[in-house]
Motif scaffolding. Structure first.
Motif, mmCIF file in Angstrom:
data_model
loop_
_atom_site.group_PDB
_atom_site.id
_atom_site.type_symbol
_atom_site.label_atom_id
_atom_site.label_comp_id
_atom_site.label_asym_id
_atom_site.label_seq_id
_atom_site.Cartn_x
_atom_site.Cartn_y
_atom_site.Cartn_z
ATOM 1 N N SER A 180 0.834 -1.213 0.000
ATOM 2 C CA SER A 180 0.000 0.000 0.000
ATOM 3 C C SER A 180 0.863 1.256 0.000
ATOM 4 C CB SER A 180 -0.974 0.009 1.182
ATOM 5 O OG SER A 180 -0.315 0.290 2.392
ATOM 6 N N MET A 181 2.000 1.192 0.681
ATOM 7 C CA MET A 181 2.896 2.352 0.697
ATOM 8 C C MET A 181 3.654 2.499 -0.629
ATOM 9 S SD MET A 181 2.560 4.171 3.422
ATOM 10 C CE MET A 181 0.838 3.972 2.961
ATOM 11 N N ALA A 182 3.950 1.384 -1.291
ATOM 12 C CA ALA A 182 4.558 1.462 -2.623
ATOM 13 C C ALA A 182 3.567 2.108 -3.594
ATOM 14 C CB ALA A 182 4.957 0.074 -3.109
ATOM 15 N N TYR A 183 2.299 1.704 -3.507
ATOM 16 C CA TYR A 183 1.255 2.314 -4.336
ATOM 17 C C TYR A 183 1.160 3.810 -4.051
ATOM 18 C CZ TYR A 183 -3.321 3.403 -6.269
ATOM 19 O OH TYR A 183 -4.353 3.979 -6.974
ATOM 20 N N ALA A 184 1.119 4.166 -2.774
ATOM 21 C CA ALA A 184 1.031 5.578 -2.395
ATOM 22 C C ALA A 184 2.205 6.369 -2.954
ATOM 23 C CB ALA A 184 0.969 5.731 -0.876
ATOM 24 N N TYR A 185 3.397 5.787 -2.875
ATOM 25 C CA TYR A 185 4.563 6.516 -3.359
ATOM 26 C C TYR A 185 4.519 6.692 -4.876
ATOM 27 C CZ TYR A 185 9.163 8.166 -4.355
ATOM 28 O OH TYR A 185 10.191 8.934 -4.817
ATOM 29 N N PHE A 186 4.328 5.599 -5.601
ATOM 30 C CA PHE A 186 4.436 5.670 -7.054
ATOM 31 C C PHE A 186 3.232 6.325 -7.728
ATOM 32 C CE2 PHE A 186 7.628 2.325 -6.296
ATOM 33 C CZ PHE A 186 8.692 2.962 -6.912
ATOM 34 N N VAL A 187 2.050 6.216 -7.147
ATOM 35 C CA VAL A 187 0.866 6.804 -7.773
ATOM 36 C C VAL A 187 0.609 8.230 -7.299
ATOM 37 C CG1 VAL A 187 -1.647 6.574 -7.995
ATOM 38 C CG2 VAL A 187 -0.184 4.571 -8.226
ATOM 39 N N VAL A 188 0.793 8.476 -6.007
ATOM 40 C CA VAL A 188 0.464 9.792 -5.452
ATOM 41 C C VAL A 188 1.665 10.737 -5.455
ATOM 42 C CG1 VAL A 188 -0.379 10.998 -3.395
ATOM 43 C CG2 VAL A 188 -1.352 8.785 -4.021
#
Length: 145
Positions: A75-83
């Motif tokens: 979830s934090m990888a998603y947050a970093y790369f998408v947001v």
């Protein structure tokens, strides 16, 4: 001194797990119950906050640590790369330091396990680590007589 530090390693890892999980859970709780409450079911804010609260609590308690840490890291990888990453290349430039640090901290816990003083140990979920000395030991060879 090195042997003393090695002996304390499971306890230091357990403390690391507890602190990281607690901070993550508090972040999720403040998102759900705090000032900027996302609408229930809103993508991705509400789900991210729920993952933070649930996975952070599980990691802090040491219950299903590897699975919870894997979900939290993702979830934090998603947050970093998408947001964050579309804003700038580096975490300092895009405000994604917390996301990057949480991602790597939880990924570390996926591979190391919960350390000492985890509920997983009391329920016998099979996540106990084999000490490094035992895992490197050569198997015994059979002797014929």
């Amino acid at each position: 001194m090195s042997s003393r530090l090695n002996g304390a390693q499971p306890y230091a890892l357990g403390l690391f797990r507890f602190v990281i999980g607690l901070i993550f859970a508090i972040h999720g709780a403040s998102s759900i119950f705090g000032g900027r409450e996302p609408e229930v079911g809103a993508w991705p804010g509400w789900y991210a906050a729920l993952i933070q609260l649930v996975c952070g609590t599980l990691v802090a308690l040491g219950l299903g640590t590897r699975i919870a840490a894997f979900l939290a890291s993702g979830s934090m990888a998603y947050a970093y790369f998408v947001v964050h990453q579309p804003e700038a290349l580096t975490p300092v430039g895009n405000g994604g330091e917390a996301s990057a640090l949480f991602c790597w901290a939880f990924l570390l816990l996926v591979f190391t396990g919960p350390g000492a003083v985890a509920l997983d140990r009391f329920f016998g979920s099979g996540t106990e680590r084999v000490p490094a000395e035992e895992s490197r030991r050569e198997p015994a060879t059979a002797v014929s007589v």
